[in-house]
Design a protein around this motif. Structure first.
Motif, PDB file in Angstrom:
ATOM      1  N   PHE A 325     -15.029  52.698 146.735  1.00 31.87           N
ATOM      2  CA  PHE A 325     -16.076  51.677 146.805  1.00 31.87           C
ATOM      3  C   PHE A 325     -15.485  50.298 147.063  1.00 31.87           C
ATOM      4  O   PHE A 325     -16.063  49.496 147.818  1.00 31.87           O
ATOM      5  CB  PHE A 325     -16.877  51.652 145.492  1.00 31.87           C
ATOM      6  CG  PHE A 325     -17.744  50.432 145.362  1.00 31.87           C
ATOM      7  CD1 PHE A 325     -18.976  50.378 145.991  1.00 31.87           C
ATOM      8  CD2 PHE A 325     -17.314  49.315 144.643  1.00 31.87           C
ATOM      9  CE1 PHE A 325     -19.765  49.234 145.898  1.00 31.87           C
ATOM     10  CE2 PHE A 325     -18.092  48.181 144.545  1.00 31.87           C
ATOM     11  CZ  PHE A 325     -19.323  48.143 145.174  1.00 31.87           C
ATOM     12  N   PRO A 330     -19.451  53.744 150.869  1.00 33.18           N
ATOM     13  CA  PRO A 330     -20.548  54.182 149.991  1.00 33.18           C
ATOM     14  C   PRO A 330     -20.156  55.453 149.238  1.00 33.18           C
ATOM     15  O   PRO A 330     -19.629  56.399 149.823  1.00 33.18           O
ATOM     16  CB  PRO A 330     -21.698  54.457 150.977  1.00 33.18           C
ATOM     17  CG  PRO A 330     -21.340  53.724 152.227  1.00 33.18           C
ATOM     18  CD  PRO A 330     -19.836  53.737 152.297  1.00 33.18           C
ATOM     19  N   SER A 339     -23.150  51.281 146.932  1.00 35.41           N
ATOM     20  CA  SER A 339     -22.558  50.640 148.104  1.00 35.41           C
ATOM     21  C   SER A 339     -22.544  49.137 147.887  1.00 35.41           C
ATOM     22  O   SER A 339     -22.971  48.639 146.832  1.00 35.41           O
ATOM     23  CB  SER A 339     -23.344  50.990 149.368  1.00 35.41           C
ATOM     24  OG  SER A 339     -24.647  50.453 149.309  1.00 35.41           O
TER      25      SER A 339
END
Length: 453
Positions: A325, A330, A339
């Motif tokens: 991340f 995502p 996300s």
């Protein structure tokens, strides 16, 4: 006199006039003396013995200095034929390495089965040490459950990164015994790693085929009994076992000498270190936050999986996902996708938003430092080192995304009350693309600035 001076200068031209050191240094580990296979002297054509170093007739030396390094191009500049390239594979040591590593993995899996299963006969009928070997290589398994009035079929991915400890440990001793001393160049090391990975994956595919289980048990979920079929996905075993075997052997055998031989070797080593250090830093940060009673696990919808025994598994897996991340990839956490937009549009708590934001800042800092290191190490090479680094880094991140997916299908979960449906991970293609772009941008900033210069 001039002739003698010329001979003297030529004889000692490779030595410094100041301190006598060599002007050109060669690593003697890359060279060897080899005896010519000819039975006649190349100069006088007299018959010579295989043990002779010099010709007894004319004194011609019968040994030549030859390079141990692999060469796809010979001295005349012509391409070597396929037969010569195949000879560069050390098939015998590759088979020994893969066989011994699988043997060690089997013993470890047998010990784990005894500890976890114990005297439970029903589970022993379903799970055997070969299954644990395949689980440790993160292979996908297909399960078919048949009850009295119902049946369900589902696939399960146990992509727990902590399971990789078993194959990694099993490769350590075989590599040191059979691979370490024969890897005299980066090219040869890569090819030997590929050879071991192919044989390792092939054997595991065969084991996956012969380890399929179909049993009917008289007791269990209800009074009528149930049937279970368990089999591993051939494609999943092949791909994941190959990647795990190749990366294990490749990373274990990276030598400092390879960095001088190939720019790719040096930068690949930096990429591997970057991901390892980043993962450890994120793991430490998550552990500290847990002990500080910041319940980020609950907000990510994983609280039901984080008991006292499984907390280490959850946190070790989260460290990989949250690092992905921080690269703007995502990540699916079952309850939803996290996300960069989640920091703006979601209802996340301020604590979790600060955590996610700090991870992005950490990743940016790490890439900038890496860029500075690349500039200091590879000056005058334009941005080629940055591009190679981003490519290596993106491939490794893609592999992590491929092997670390956790999925438990709804059908199987609904029939087993002890399980619940779950999906966690990130798409490996999207992960490769985004991590390449992000690492390229941030590393290039550090490469151009180089605050440590």
């Amino acid at each position: 006199m001039n002739i003698e001076d010329g001979i003297s200068r030529n004889k000692y031209s490779n030595y410094s006039k100041k301190n006598g050191s060599l002007n050109i240094k060669q690593n003697i580990n890359y060279f060897t003396l080899e005896k010519d296979k000819e039975i006649h002297c190349s100069k006088c054509h007299a018959l010579v013995n295989n043990k002779d170093i010099y010709c007894k007739n004319c004194g011609e030396i019968l040994e030549n200095v030859k390079s141990k390094r692999e060469k796809f191009i010979n001295q005349e500049g012509e391409k070597a034929n396929f037969k010569d390239i195949v000879k560069n594979f050390d098939l015998v040591n590759g088979i020994k390495t893969s066989a011994l590593s699988l043997g060690i993995l089997f013993i470890l899996s047998l010990i784990i089965k005894i500890i976890l299963v114990g005297t439970n006969n029903e589970i022993s009928e379903i799970i055997n040490p070969i299954h644990i070997m395949l689980f440790s290589n993160l292979a996908s398994v297909n399960i078919f459950l048949s009850l009295f009035m119902n049946s369900a079929q589902s696939s399960i991915d146990f992509g727990l990164l902590i399971l990789l400890l078993l194959p990694v440990v099993s490769f350590i001793l075989p590599y040191r015994l059979f691979m370490k001393n024969i890897n005299t160049s980066f090219i040869r090391h890569v090819k030997n790693s590929l050879g071991v990975a192919i044989m390792y994956a092939f054997v595991l595919v065969v084991l996956a085929k012969i380890s399929q289980v179909q049993v009917s048990l008289s007791s269990g979920f209800n009074q009528y009994g149930y049937g279970i079929y368990l089999g591993f996905s051939t494609f999943s075993v092949l791909i994941k076992a190959f990647l795990i075997g190749f990366i294990c052997i490749l990373s274990m055998g990276m030598k400092r000498e390879y960095e001088k031989e190939s720019i790719i070797a040096g930068i690949l080593k930096i990429a591997l270190k970057t991901i390892f250090i980043a993962y450890i830093l994120v793991l430490i940060l998550l552990s500290l936050l847990h002990f500080a009673h910041i319940n980020y696990i609950y907000e990510l919808g994983l609280n039901s999986y984080a008991s006292d025994l499984s907390l280490g598994l959850v946190v070790s897996q989260l460290a990989a996902y949250l690092w992905a991340f921080s690269n703007f990839i995502p990540v699916d956490f079952g309850s939803g996708i996290i996300s960069i937009l989640s920091l703006i549009k979601s209802n996340l708590s301020i604590d979790l938003i600060l955590l996610l934001g700090s991870l992005i800042a950490l990743s940016s800092l790490i890439f900038i430092i890496v860029g500075c290191k690349l500039d200091s190490k590879y000056k005058g090479k334009d941005i080629k080192p940055v591009i190679i680094f981003s490519g290596c880094y993106a491939v490794i991140m893609g592999v992590i995304g491929l092997v670390s997916t956790i999925y438990i299908g709804d059908n199987a979960a609904s029939m087993l009350s002890s399980l619940s449906s779950m999906q966690m991970g990130f798409n490996f293609i999207i992960g490769m693309v985004i991590s390449f772009v992000y690492s390229l941008i941030m590393t290039l900033i550090g490469y151009k600035l180089n605050i440590f210069n």
